[in-house]
Design a protein around this motif. Structure first.
Motif, PDB file in Angstrom:
ATOM      1  N   ALA A  57      29.685   5.642 -15.472  1.00  0.00           N
ATOM      2  CA  ALA A  57      28.517   5.100 -14.768  1.00  0.00           C
ATOM      3  C   ALA A  57      28.642   3.600 -14.531  1.00  0.00           C
ATOM      4  O   ALA A  57      28.124   3.072 -13.546  1.00  0.00           O
ATOM      5  CB  ALA A  57      27.241   5.381 -15.568  1.00  0.00           C
ATOM      6  N   ALA A  58      29.337   2.915 -15.411  1.00  0.00           N
ATOM      7  CA  ALA A  58      29.486   1.463 -15.315  1.00  0.00           C
ATOM      8  C   ALA A  58      30.145   1.047 -14.004  1.00  0.00           C
ATOM      9  O   ALA A  58      29.937  -0.067 -13.538  1.00  0.00           O
ATOM     10  CB  ALA A  58      30.288   0.936 -16.493  1.00  0.00           C
ATOM     11  N   HIS A  59      30.934   1.933 -13.415  1.00  0.00           N
ATOM     12  CA  HIS A  59      31.665   1.587 -12.191  1.00  0.00           C
ATOM     13  C   HIS A  59      31.151   2.332 -10.976  1.00  0.00           C
ATOM     14  O   HIS A  59      31.796   2.336  -9.939  1.00  0.00           O
ATOM     15  CB  HIS A  59      33.158   1.860 -12.387  1.00  0.00           C
ATOM     16  CG  HIS A  59      33.714   1.130 -13.562  1.00  0.00           C
ATOM     17  ND1 HIS A  59      33.786  -0.237 -13.613  1.00  0.00           N
ATOM     18  CD2 HIS A  59      34.161   1.578 -14.755  1.00  0.00           C
ATOM     19  CE1 HIS A  59      34.284  -0.600 -14.783  1.00  0.00           C
ATOM     20  NE2 HIS A  59      34.512   0.486 -15.497  1.00  0.00           N
ATOM     21  N   GLU A  62      25.218   3.557  -5.984  1.00  0.00           N
ATOM     22  CA  GLU A  62      24.464   4.577  -5.255  1.00  0.00           C
ATOM     23  C   GLU A  62      25.339   5.195  -4.173  1.00  0.00           C
ATOM     24  O   GLU A  62      25.345   6.406  -3.972  1.00  0.00           O
ATOM     25  CB  GLU A  62      23.247   3.935  -4.596  1.00  0.00           C
ATOM     26  CG  GLU A  62      21.938   4.290  -5.241  1.00  0.00           C
ATOM     27  CD  GLU A  62      20.804   3.535  -4.595  1.00  0.00           C
ATOM     28  OE1 GLU A  62      20.163   4.091  -3.674  1.00  0.00           O
ATOM     29  OE2 GLU A  62      20.560   2.377  -5.000  1.00  0.00           O
ATOM     30  N   GLU A  63      26.083   4.323  -3.473  1.00  0.00           N
ATOM     31  CA  GLU A  63      26.941   4.782  -2.372  1.00  0.00           C
ATOM     32  C   GLU A  63      28.028   5.727  -2.866  1.00  0.00           C
ATOM     33  O   GLU A  63      28.282   6.763  -2.252  1.00  0.00           O
ATOM     34  CB  GLU A  63      27.611   3.585  -1.671  1.00  0.00           C
ATOM     35  CG  GLU A  63      26.665   2.680  -0.892  1.00  0.00           C
ATOM     36  CD  GLU A  63      25.817   1.754  -1.782  1.00  0.00           C
ATOM     37  OE1 GLU A  63      24.838   1.195  -1.263  1.00  0.00           O
ATOM     38  OE2 GLU A  63      26.123   1.592  -2.984  1.00  0.00           O
ATOM     39  N   SER A  64      28.674   5.357  -3.984  1.00  0.00           N
ATOM     40  CA  SER A  64      29.777   6.192  -4.466  1.00  0.00           C
ATOM     41  C   SER A  64      29.265   7.551  -4.943  1.00  0.00           C
ATOM     42  O   SER A  64      29.919   8.571  -4.744  1.00  0.00           O
ATOM     43  CB  SER A  64      30.569   5.484  -5.579  1.00  0.00           C
ATOM     44  OG  SER A  64      29.813   5.346  -6.763  1.00  0.00           O
ATOM     45  N   ILE A  65      28.072   7.570  -5.532  1.00  0.00           N
ATOM     46  CA  ILE A  65      27.499   8.829  -5.994  1.00  0.00           C
ATOM     47  C   ILE A  65      27.130   9.718  -4.807  1.00  0.00           C
ATOM     48  O   ILE A  65      27.413  10.909  -4.803  1.00  0.00           O
ATOM     49  CB  ILE A  65      26.290   8.585  -6.925  1.00  0.00           C
ATOM     50  CG1 ILE A  65      26.797   7.994  -8.250  1.00  0.00           C
ATOM     51  CG2 ILE A  65      25.512   9.878  -7.164  1.00  0.00           C
ATOM     52  CD1 ILE A  65      25.713   7.497  -9.175  1.00  0.00           C
ATOM     53  N   LYS A  66      26.530   9.109  -3.767  1.00  0.00           N
ATOM     54  CA  LYS A  66      26.212   9.875  -2.555  1.00  0.00           C
ATOM     55  C   LYS A  66      27.477  10.454  -1.950  1.00  0.00           C
ATOM     56  O   LYS A  66      27.514  11.621  -1.550  1.00  0.00           O
ATOM     57  CB  LYS A  66      25.500   8.990  -1.530  1.00  0.00           C
ATOM     58  CG  LYS A  66      24.022   8.801  -1.821  1.00  0.00           C
ATOM     59  CD  LYS A  66      23.294   8.247  -0.596  1.00  0.00           C
ATOM     60  CE  LYS A  66      21.877   7.826  -0.948  1.00  0.00           C
ATOM     61  NZ  LYS A  66      21.666   6.383  -0.889  1.00  0.00           N
ATOM     62  N   ALA A  67      28.525   9.644  -1.874  1.00  0.00           N
ATOM     63  CA  ALA A  67      29.799  10.095  -1.302  1.00  0.00           C
ATOM     64  C   ALA A  67      30.383  11.250  -2.126  1.00  0.00           C
ATOM     65  O   ALA A  67      30.904  12.219  -1.572  1.00  0.00           O
ATOM     66  CB  ALA A  67      30.786   8.934  -1.240  1.00  0.00           C
ATOM     67  N   CYS A  68      30.264  11.142  -3.439  1.00  0.00           N
ATOM     68  CA  CYS A  68      30.778  12.195  -4.317  1.00  0.00           C
ATOM     69  C   CYS A  68      29.997  13.492  -4.107  1.00  0.00           C
ATOM     70  O   CYS A  68      30.589  14.566  -3.969  1.00  0.00           O
ATOM     71  CB  CYS A  68      30.706  11.751  -5.779  1.00  0.00           C
ATOM     72  SG  CYS A  68      31.465  12.940  -6.897  1.00  0.00           S
ATOM     73  N   MET A  69      28.675  13.412  -4.055  1.00  0.00           N
ATOM     74  CA  MET A  69      27.853  14.607  -3.859  1.00  0.00           C
ATOM     75  C   MET A  69      28.195  15.280  -2.535  1.00  0.00           C
ATOM     76  O   MET A  69      28.270  16.506  -2.446  1.00  0.00           O
ATOM     77  CB  MET A  69      26.365  14.245  -3.929  1.00  0.00           C
ATOM     78  CG  MET A  69      25.936  13.880  -5.348  1.00  0.00           C
ATOM     79  SD  MET A  69      24.273  13.200  -5.410  1.00  0.00           S
ATOM     80  CE  MET A  69      23.343  14.720  -5.530  1.00  0.00           C
ATOM     81  N   ALA A 119      38.002  15.335  -4.858  1.00  0.00           N
ATOM     82  CA  ALA A 119      36.660  15.014  -4.354  1.00  0.00           C
ATOM     83  C   ALA A 119      35.963  14.032  -5.288  1.00  0.00           C
ATOM     84  O   ALA A 119      35.298  13.098  -4.848  1.00  0.00           O
ATOM     85  CB  ALA A 119      35.833  16.292  -4.207  1.00  0.00           C
ATOM     86  N   VAL A 120      36.139  14.228  -6.599  1.00  0.00           N
ATOM     87  CA  VAL A 120      35.494  13.361  -7.587  1.00  0.00           C
ATOM     88  C   VAL A 120      36.218  12.013  -7.688  1.00  0.00           C
ATOM     89  O   VAL A 120      35.605  10.952  -7.577  1.00  0.00           O
ATOM     90  CB  VAL A 120      35.437  14.042  -8.978  1.00  0.00           C
ATOM     91  CG1 VAL A 120      34.896  13.090 -10.028  1.00  0.00           C
ATOM     92  CG2 VAL A 120      34.583  15.303  -8.915  1.00  0.00           C
ATOM     93  N   THR A 121      37.536  12.063  -7.876  1.00  0.00           N
ATOM     94  CA  THR A 121      38.271  10.820  -8.152  1.00  0.00           C
ATOM     95  C   THR A 121      38.388   9.922  -6.918  1.00  0.00           C
ATOM     96  O   THR A 121      38.460   8.710  -7.047  1.00  0.00           O
ATOM     97  CB  THR A 121      39.674  11.103  -8.731  1.00  0.00           C
ATOM     98  OG1 THR A 121      40.371  11.975  -7.840  1.00  0.00           O
ATOM     99  CG2 THR A 121      39.578  11.735 -10.110  1.00  0.00           C
ATOM    100  N   SER A 122      38.373  10.520  -5.723  1.00  0.00           N
ATOM    101  CA  SER A 122      38.503   9.688  -4.526  1.00  0.00           C
ATOM    102  C   SER A 122      37.202   8.957  -4.193  1.00  0.00           C
ATOM    103  O   SER A 122      37.222   7.914  -3.557  1.00  0.00           O
ATOM    104  CB  SER A 122      38.939  10.526  -3.331  1.00  0.00           C
ATOM    105  OG  SER A 122      37.917  11.430  -2.975  1.00  0.00           O
ATOM    106  N   THR A 123      36.075   9.512  -4.630  1.00  0.00           N
ATOM    107  CA  THR A 123      34.793   8.882  -4.291  1.00  0.00           C
ATOM    108  C   THR A 123      34.276   7.977  -5.400  1.00  0.00           C
ATOM    109  O   THR A 123      33.578   7.005  -5.128  1.00  0.00           O
ATOM    110  CB  THR A 123      33.719   9.950  -3.988  1.00  0.00           C
ATOM    111  OG1 THR A 123      33.663  10.876  -5.076  1.00  0.00           O
ATOM    112  CG2 THR A 123      34.021  10.687  -2.700  1.00  0.00           C
ATOM    113  N   LEU A 124      34.595   8.294  -6.642  1.00  0.00           N
ATOM    114  CA  LEU A 124      34.093   7.484  -7.754  1.00  0.00           C
ATOM    115  C   LEU A 124      35.174   6.527  -8.220  1.00  0.00           C
ATOM    116  O   LEU A 124      36.308   6.937  -8.467  1.00  0.00           O
ATOM    117  CB  LEU A 124      33.625   8.381  -8.912  1.00  0.00           C
ATOM    118  CG  LEU A 124      32.496   9.361  -8.575  1.00  0.00           C
ATOM    119  CD1 LEU A 124      32.144  10.194  -9.779  1.00  0.00           C
ATOM    120  CD2 LEU A 124      31.268   8.638  -8.043  1.00  0.00           C
ATOM    121  N   SER A 125      34.817   5.266  -8.374  1.00  0.00           N
ATOM    122  CA  SER A 125      35.762   4.205  -8.690  1.00  0.00           C
ATOM    123  C   SER A 125      36.713   4.552  -9.821  1.00  0.00           C
ATOM    124  O   SER A 125      36.342   5.230 -10.771  1.00  0.00           O
ATOM    125  CB  SER A 125      34.999   2.942  -9.064  1.00  0.00           C
ATOM    126  OG  SER A 125      35.868   2.016  -9.671  1.00  0.00           O
TER     127      SER A 125
END
Length: 158
Positions: A57-59, A62-69, A119-125
């Motif tokens: 969560a530290a990295h 909002e944008e990265s979470i939306k992109a991941c979803m 999908a997860v690793t490409s969107t979340l830092s």
């Protein structure tokens, strides 16, 4: 003073959202006169935020979470599974087996599991390194990091 629940329906929060809510409460507490502050609340806020800062969560933003979803949508996961993937940021097929119910049936091929991980690793830092795990790939560290600042800057008055 009572603390209001923002939305009783929204019981599912990502760690990132929880961290942000706690930081907002901490900010409000900090503005109150010393004598009105609750020592226990400050301790709980401090410890909870400190813990959440050691998680992916530290990295996140909002944008990265939306992109991941968005990237996870085609996989037909439950809300709980999506939350778990965002909070844990899995990087291995074993992680997926643990987090996704009946993953063998629902993601029968290695390609599907890899696509889910991607999908997860490409969107979340990627900067989050779990405790005890050294970074295997050295080159990545040399790439320049850009941080997204979530704080909205107030325009300066001249």
């Amino acid at each position: 003073s009572t603390m209001e629940v923002v939305d009783a329906q929204a019981s599912a929060l990502t760690n990132f959202e929880a961290m942000r809510v706690l930081q907002q409460i901490k900010g409000r507490e900090g503005k109150r006169p010393k004598k009105d502050r609750t020592h226990n609340l400050n301790t709980v806020l401090f410890e909870a935020i400190k813990y959440l800062k050691t998680t992916p969560a530290a990295h996140q933003t909002e944008e990265s979470i939306k992109a991941c979803m968005e990237a996870l949508r085609p996989f037909g996961l439950t809300t709980a599974e999506t939350l778990q993937l965002i909070n844990a940021r899995p990087t291995t097929a074993v992680d997926i087996e643990v987090m996704i119910e009946e993953s063998e049936e629902r993601l029968p091929t290695e390609e599907q599991v890899d696509a889910l991980l991607e999908a997860v690793t490409s969107t979340l830092s990627e900067r989050y390194v779990p405790k005890g795990k050294k970074k295997e790939v050295k080159e990545e560290e040399e790439e320049e990091e850009t941080t997204i600042n979530i704080k909205k800057e107030e325009p300066m008055e001249h």
